[in-house]
Structure formats: structure tokens, C-alpha cells
Design an enzyme around this catalytic site. Structure first.
Site, PDB file in Angstrom:
ATOM      1  N   ASP A 101       0.826  -1.210   0.000  1.00 52.39           N
ATOM      2  CA  ASP A 101       0.000   0.000   0.000  1.00 52.39           C
ATOM      3  C   ASP A 101       0.858   1.257   0.000  1.00 52.39           C
ATOM      4  O   ASP A 101       0.360   2.343   0.305  1.00 52.39           O
ATOM      5  CB  ASP A 101      -0.887   0.028   1.246  1.00 52.39           C
ATOM      6  CG  ASP A 101      -1.720  -1.225   1.383  1.00 52.39           C
ATOM      7  OD1 ASP A 101      -2.435  -1.550   0.439  1.00 52.39           O
ATOM      8  OD2 ASP A 101      -1.631  -1.886   2.436  1.00 52.39           O
TER       9      ASP A 101
ATOM     10  N   SER B 139       2.311   6.769   0.808  1.00 54.74           N
ATOM     11  CA  SER B 139       1.490   5.875   1.606  1.00 54.74           C
ATOM     12  C   SER B 139       0.070   6.021   1.081  1.00 54.74           C
ATOM     13  O   SER B 139      -0.519   7.084   1.187  1.00 54.74           O
ATOM     14  CB  SER B 139       1.563   6.278   3.079  1.00 54.74           C
ATOM     15  OG  SER B 139       0.675   5.497   3.818  1.00 54.74           O
ATOM     16  N   ARG B 140      -0.446   4.938   0.484  1.00 54.85           N
ATOM     17  CA  ARG B 140      -1.720   5.096  -0.220  1.00 54.85           C
ATOM     18  C   ARG B 140      -2.927   5.092   0.689  1.00 54.85           C
ATOM     19  O   ARG B 140      -3.978   5.604   0.318  1.00 54.85           O
ATOM     20  CB  ARG B 140      -1.870   4.012  -1.297  1.00 54.85           C
ATOM     21  CG  ARG B 140      -0.852   4.198  -2.395  1.00 54.85           C
ATOM     22  CD  ARG B 140      -0.998   3.260  -3.558  1.00 54.85           C
ATOM     23  NE  ARG B 140       0.255   3.272  -4.303  1.00 54.85           N
ATOM     24  CZ  ARG B 140       1.211   2.376  -4.156  1.00 54.85           C
ATOM     25  NH1 ARG B 140       1.062   1.359  -3.329  1.00 54.85           N
ATOM     26  NH2 ARG B 140       2.330   2.480  -4.832  1.00 54.85           N
ATOM     27  N   VAL B 141      -2.827   4.501   1.856  1.00 52.91           N
ATOM     28  CA  VAL B 141      -4.016   4.439   2.714  1.00 52.91           C
ATOM     29  C   VAL B 141      -3.799   5.089   4.074  1.00 52.91           C
ATOM     30  O   VAL B 141      -4.756   5.353   4.792  1.00 52.91           O
ATOM     31  CB  VAL B 141      -4.482   2.979   2.928  1.00 52.91           C
ATOM     32  CG1 VAL B 141      -5.017   2.393   1.647  1.00 52.91           C
ATOM     33  CG2 VAL B 141      -3.364   2.122   3.476  1.00 52.91           C
TER      34      VAL B 141
END
Ligand code: ATP
Ligand code: MG
Length: 503
Positions: A335, A360-362
Site C-alpha cells: 500500500d 502511503s496510499r491508505v
């Protein structure tokens, strides 16, 4: 009555017992910790096989001619012609709450000389990911205590965040700091060491022990001296223990140090099995090998006990090459990634996280509100600074606004420098961002900022209500007036201490 079959072949004019050839076999060849057996027709992938009644192995390859078995221990005594017996059991390892505070091997047994684990359950090393109905979005912050990560590329519980970089760029340290920072946070950690020296593992254990972090940590080590099979199985074994704990509602952080070595181990095994090599000589299923591991990390929902597994896989790069096969695979599985650069590390910017290439995608959904507020513009400032810095070398006519952006960028990079075992608490991170937001460092030189941040964070930690402050900054959506007053007072006194160090 046993099923029998009559082979009417003149050469073997005898009655064979079908059960016998299903469950028995013969060692035909042995090579680098892998045994090739004939027979064993019933054997399944990952089934345990007993050789000569003494040596245990696991089925890793089912080809038409031979069965490929990985040995748990390298056993030069195994010879051609020895008997192999299928045990009808798939590989399981020991998982136990008693493993906290210990160093274990891939089988879950202690290897640190301590008393054996008394109560354990057998858990399958290979498991499917949690069904989608059992998990929920990442929403709770996993604080690393490293300002650059928590502010710019925050991680949440249940997230899979890759740490990658060249040799000696501080990859392991990022993971260790994250483990150290879980103290008192009701989180369990597993550090899976693949193919590392035992002396290095002992050093890590000592560091964690000294800081009181071993209490909530398990080190699973398949060191360079263990069999190739143990090294290959290690991350799955660590994940299985994490799953066992998470199923009981625990929040678990698992580090894989590192998956490059793991990929190499799997490549060696696959070449021994004569599987066709693909890109960079890795076998075709190398993506699956890692995705099936990492997708087991998740945040379970309330109905499933709210446990979580956050994974921090580490990848070693060669010459900063992010486009190599294994790094690109794992970037696409995780992620987000923290990309460490030798250039930054050698230039003293430690942790050496390249902000532009890290993401950081989430995690931002998991940041607590005040952190979200105070860090929202930082990435923009850093990227503006990076652009302007280029001009600085050949253009002396820089506007005043741009000079301020450059200064702010320099301040941020200085604030982001953090030494070994110098993790910040939530309130310490916030007071630094607060001082930045309110321009309290614009008039300072870089060496002054370096001192200022130490004085300020230490003063805050010395406050009687320090733990209360840490709670408040996480829970409140607006910084309460009394805290603003405390922050302002501490900033003022730290500024004074800079000019009169004796204070
Ligand atoms: N933030 C930091 N400040 C100061 N020193 C650091 C920092 N991070 C790491 N180091 C030091 O740099 C050295 C290398 O760090 P580390 O072992 O984490 O790197 P690595 O990338 O994991 O290396 P390897 O490729 O050998 O596994 C260690 O001596 C460590 O203590
Ligand atoms: Mg390392």
C-alpha cells in the site's frame, strides 16, 4: 481389505500394494538441501515427509517424475535408496503467546536457549488471505515515532508498507524504530529475519531487550546457517503466528527482513527443481509467492475481533534500481513504500527517506485529526523547496517569497533528521510541527534548529502531564487552549535556552 493391483509386466512379476506406493517412496537424488523422491503418489504440496524415519522435509515440488522435498535441516547423511514416507500432515508450526520475548525458528521453537514453549497450537504456514467480508479499511494510526514517516507517509494498522533502499541505508533501523515505538501501545511485533547472521540477530534482540521492547516482540530467525527450506518458509511461518494472535484481537506488526533474500532463496529452490527461469532468472510464480504472503495482512472488522496485521516488508535495491523485478512486484503488492537513498544517508539526512518517491496510499486516512491538520501542507513545501533548490545554484535573483519557501524546506528537512532510538511521542511530533507552522524557526540557523528540536522535545517530555498531552493530541480535533499555552511557553523557553545554554 487393502486395495491391490496386479502388474502383469514380466520384469516385475509381483503384486504391488497400492497403498504402499501411495505413501512410500525412495530417495533418488539429493542436492543442496533438496531431496528428490520417486513413489509417494499421494503426497500433496506442503505435506511433511519423513525420510529414513529420522529426517523431516516438506513437499515443495510435484513434478511428474519426482517429488521435490525441502529438508528442514541440511542432512548429508541422507543417501540414495533411503525410504521416504508421506505423513498425511501438511506443514504446521507452533504458535503461542509464550513466544513473545523469545527468539524462535521457522518451526516456532525457541532457539535462544530459554525454556521450551509449554503451550502452543499448530498453525498452517500457508493460509489464504482473510475474506473480504471479515476486513475493514485501514483507519487506525500505526505510529512509528519517526516524524518524517508519521507526518508525510503515515502508516495505519493493517497496512502493508514497503521499506526499500540500497545496502546500508537504514532499512532495518526504520523497522526497529517502529517496533521500539510500540511500547505501551498494546501492539505485538514479529521481526522475521531471513538469511541473516545469528550474531546480528543477537544484537537486535539485545537492543530490543534494553529498551523493554522484547516483552511484546518475537524474533523469528532463519539464519544463513539454516537450511534453504527453513529460510524460504520463514516469512509464512511469521505470518501464521501473526494470524494466530490477530485472530485473538491483537494488533500485530510484522517485519520481513528482507524479501530480496527470500526471493533469491526461492529462485535457488526453483532452479534446483528445473522450473523455467523467467525475468532475472526468477521463476514465473515469484509474484504469487510474495502477494500470497502480504495479502494476509489486514485490519479485521469488529465482528472478527478487530485484530490487525501490519506488514513492513524490506527490499534491498541494487544501485537504486526501483525498476528491477522484485522491487516493482512488491511495490505493486503493497500500500505504499518508503524509499531510502544512499545519497541522502551519506549526506547526513537520516532517516534517508526520499520524500518525492515515497508514498502511503491508505495511511493518511489513519492519521489522527491534529496530525492531519499540521502535516497537510508539508509535502507541498518540500516539493516546492526541491524545485527551487535547483534554481538556487544558478539564479541569485530569488524573490523573498521563494527564499522563505527555501528556508522552510531546510527547516523541515532538519526537523525530519532523527538519530537511532530517538523516537518521538505523539505530542513531541505535534509540538515540532506546531513550532514549524507558527514560523518559530524561520530566524534560526540550521545548527540552531538541530539544537532547538532536542531542547523542545526534551522539555515537553519532562512535563508532569506529558502522557496526558500525548493522549490529548491524538483524541482532540482542535488543539485545546491550555495545550496551546503549554506549547507556546515551551517554545519560548527553548528559544531562550538556545541563546543562554546554561538555562
Ligand atoms: N536515523 C539514523 N541515524 C543514525 N544512524 C542510523 C540511522 N538509521 C540507521 N543508522 C545506522 O546506519 C547503519 C545501517 O543501518 P541499517 O542496518 O538499518 O541499514 P540497512 O539498510 O538495513 O543495511 P543492510 O543493507 O546491511 O541490511 C547502522 O549502523 C545504523 O545504526
Ligand atoms: Mg538491514
Amino acid at each position: 481389505m487393502k486395495e491391490t493391483i496386479n502388474f502383469n509386466i514380466s520384469k516385475f512379476d509381483e503384486t504391488l500394494d497400492l497403498d504402499y506406493i501411495k505413501y512410500h517412496g525412495r530417495v533418488e537424488r539429493i542436492s543442496d538441501g533438496i531431496v528428490f523422491c520417486s513413489g509417494l503418489e499421494s503426497a500433496k504440496l506442503h505435506e511433511l515427509i519423513l525420510i529414513d524415519n529420522k529426517y523431516t522435509g516438506i513437499v515443495l515440488d510435484l513434478s511428474e517424475s519426482y517429488l521435490g522435498i525441502g529438508l528442514f535441516e541440511d542432512s548429508p547423511e541422507i543417501k540414495e535408496g533411503m525410504e521416504a514416507v508421506a505423513t498425511k500432515q501438511l506443514f504446521k508450526l507452533n504458535a503461542s503467546h509464550e513466544q513473545l520475548g523469545t527468539i524462535i525458528d521457522t518451526l516456532g521453537n525457541r532457539i535462544d536457549g530459554g525454556a521450551p514453549i509449554s503451550k502452543a497450537v499448530g498453525v498452517p504456514a500457508f493460509n489464504l488471505a482473510q475474506p473480504i467480508m471479515s476486513i475493514e479499511d485501514v483507519s487506525k494510526p500505526l505510529m512509528t515515532g519517526q516524524l518524517i514517516i508519521d507526518a508525510l507517509t503515515p502508516i495505519g494498522h493493517g497496512q502493508r508498507q514497503l521499506v526499500l533502499g540500497n545496502r546500508q541505508t537504514g532499512k532495518t533501523q526504520i523497522a526497529l524504530e517502529t517496533i521500539l515505538n510500540q511500547k505501551g501501545k498494546n501492539v505485538r511485533c514479529i521481526y522475521v529475519a531471513i538469511g541473516q547472521k545469528m550474531a546480528y540477530i543477537a544484537d537486535i534482540a539485545e537492543t530490543l531487550e534494553k529498551s523493554g521492547a522484547m516483552q511484546y516482540t518475537t524474533i523469528l530467525s532463519a539464519s544463513a546457517s539454516t537450511s534453504i527450506t527453513m529460510q524460504y518458509l520463514a516469512p509464512y511461518a511469521g505470518m501464521a503466528i501473526a494470524e494466530y494472535w490477530a485472530s485473538e484481537g491483537e494488533r500485530v506488526v510484522i517485519v520481513f527482513d528482507d524479501l530480496s533474500k527470500h526471493a533469491d532463496t526461492y529462485r535457488t529452490i526453483s532452479l534446483l527443481f528445473k522450473r523455467p527461469p523467467g525475468r532475472e532468472a526468477y521463476p514465473g510464480d515469484i509474484f504469487y509467492i510474495h502477494s500470497s504472503l502480504l495479502e494476509r495482512a489486514s485490519q479485521l472488522n469488529v465482528d472478527n475481533g478487530s485484530g490487525s496485521i501490519s506488514a513492513l516488508p524490506i527490499i534491498e535495491l541494487l544501485s537504486d534500481d526501483l525498476t528491477a523485478y522484485i522491487p516493482t512486484n512488491i511495490i505493486s503488492i503493497t500500500d505504499g513504500q518508503l524509499y531510502l537513498k544512499s545519497e541522502l544517508f551519506n549526506g547526513g539526512q537520516k532517516p534517508a527517506i526520499a520524500t518525492g518517491e515515497s508514498v502511503s496510499r491508505v495511511g493518511a486516512n489513519a492519521q489522527y485529526p491534529l496530525m492531519q491538520e499540521y502535516s497537510s501542507r508539508l509535502m507541498l513545501i518540500i516539493s516546492q523547496y526541491s524545485e527551487l533548490k535547483e534554481f538556487l545554484t544558478f539564479d541569485n535573483n530569488i524573490s523573498k517569497e521563494n527564499l522563505i519557501i527555501i528556508k522552510k524546506g531546510q527547516i523541515l528537512l532538519e526537523l525530519f533528521k532523527q538519530g537511532v532510538q530517538r523516537g518521538y511521542s505523539e505530542a513531541q511530533e505535534l509540538i515540532l510541527l506546531y513550532a514549524f507552522k507558527h514560523d518559530h524557526m524561520l530566524d534560526m540557523s540550521i545548527p540552531e534548529i538541530a539544537k532547538f528540536k532536542v531542547i523542545l522535545t526534551e522539555k515537553l517530555a519532562a512535563e508532569l502531564e506529558f502522557s496526558e498531552y500525548n493522549r490529548v493530541v491524538v483524541e482532540e480535533t482542535v488543539l485545546p487552549e491550555p495545550m496551546v499555552a503549554v506549547f507556546d511557553t515551551l517554545i519560548a523557553s527553548s528559544r531562550e535556552a538556545l541563546t543562554c545554554p546554561q538555562q
